[in-house]
Motif scaffolding. Structure first.
Motif, PDB file in Angstrom:
ATOM      1  N   ASP A   3       0.720  -1.476  -0.084  1.00  0.00           N
ATOM      2  CA  ASP A   3      -0.064   0.042   0.108  1.00  0.00           C
ATOM      3  C   ASP A   3       1.275   1.459   0.281  1.00  0.00           C
ATOM      4  O   ASP A   3       1.248   2.453   1.204  1.00  0.00           O
ATOM      5  CB  ASP A   3      -0.921  -0.330   0.579  1.00  0.00           C
ATOM      6  N   HIS A   5       2.351   5.259  -0.495  1.00  0.00           N
ATOM      7  CA  HIS A   5       0.903   6.003  -1.061  1.00  0.00           C
ATOM      8  C   HIS A   5       2.790   7.322  -1.485  1.00  0.00           C
ATOM      9  O   HIS A   5       3.965   7.320  -1.223  1.00  0.00           O
ATOM     10  CB  HIS A   5       0.757   6.890   0.214  1.00  0.00           C
ATOM     11  N   GLU A   7       4.177  11.371  -0.834  1.00  0.00           N
ATOM     12  CA  GLU A   7       2.857  12.449   0.131  1.00  0.00           C
ATOM     13  C   GLU A   7       4.320  13.679   0.351  1.00  0.00           C
ATOM     14  O   GLU A   7       5.452  13.432  -0.854  1.00  0.00           O
ATOM     15  CB  GLU A   7       3.215  12.368   1.415  1.00  0.00           C
ATOM     16  N   GLN A  30       1.091  10.110  -7.773  1.00  0.00           N
ATOM     17  CA  GLN A  30       0.540   8.254  -7.011  1.00  0.00           C
ATOM     18  C   GLN A  30       1.325   7.606  -8.367  1.00  0.00           C
ATOM     19  O   GLN A  30       1.429   6.559  -8.125  1.00  0.00           O
ATOM     20  CB  GLN A  30      -1.048   8.605  -7.670  1.00  0.00           C
ATOM     21  N   ARG A  73       6.872   4.975   0.470  1.00  0.00           N
ATOM     22  CA  ARG A  73       5.988   5.962  -0.001  1.00  0.00           C
ATOM     23  C   ARG A  73       6.887   6.655  -0.880  1.00  0.00           C
ATOM     24  O   ARG A  73       8.678   6.732  -0.435  1.00  0.00           O
ATOM     25  CB  ARG A  73       5.611   7.150   1.169  1.00  0.00           C
TER      26      ARG A  73
END
Length: 83
Positions: A3, A5, A7, A30, A73
């Motif tokens: 998962d 992501h 930022e 993304q 991330r």
């Protein structure tokens, strides 16, 4: 696929961009996160070296980012809009 992501650092980095540029930056970030999740399959258990500071450009937008593999991330550090 983990998962992953994305930022920004600072949190308000994209606030100064025009609306269309911001949407493009979010989409590109993304897509980079998805790609990195496929490159670094080990995610949190990864023990290799960090890939370092990288850039990705599309059209009039350029992002500079770091991949935090263990944190699953990407962190966008700079967004430049040439429009």
């Amino acid at each position: 696929m983990a998962d992953w992501h994305w930022e920004t650092d600072p949190d308000d980095l994209l606030d100064e961009l025009p609306r269309g540029a911001r949407a493009e930056a979010e989409q590109l970030a993304q897509e980079i996160a998805v790609r990195e999740s496929m490159v670094f399959l080990e995610g949190a258990s990864y023990t290799g070296a960090s890939p370092g500071l990288r850039t990705e450009a599309r059209g009039q937008l350029m992002l500079m980012y770091l991949t935090d593999v263990r944190g699953e991330r990407i962190v966008v550090l700079q967004a430049t809009w040439f429009g």
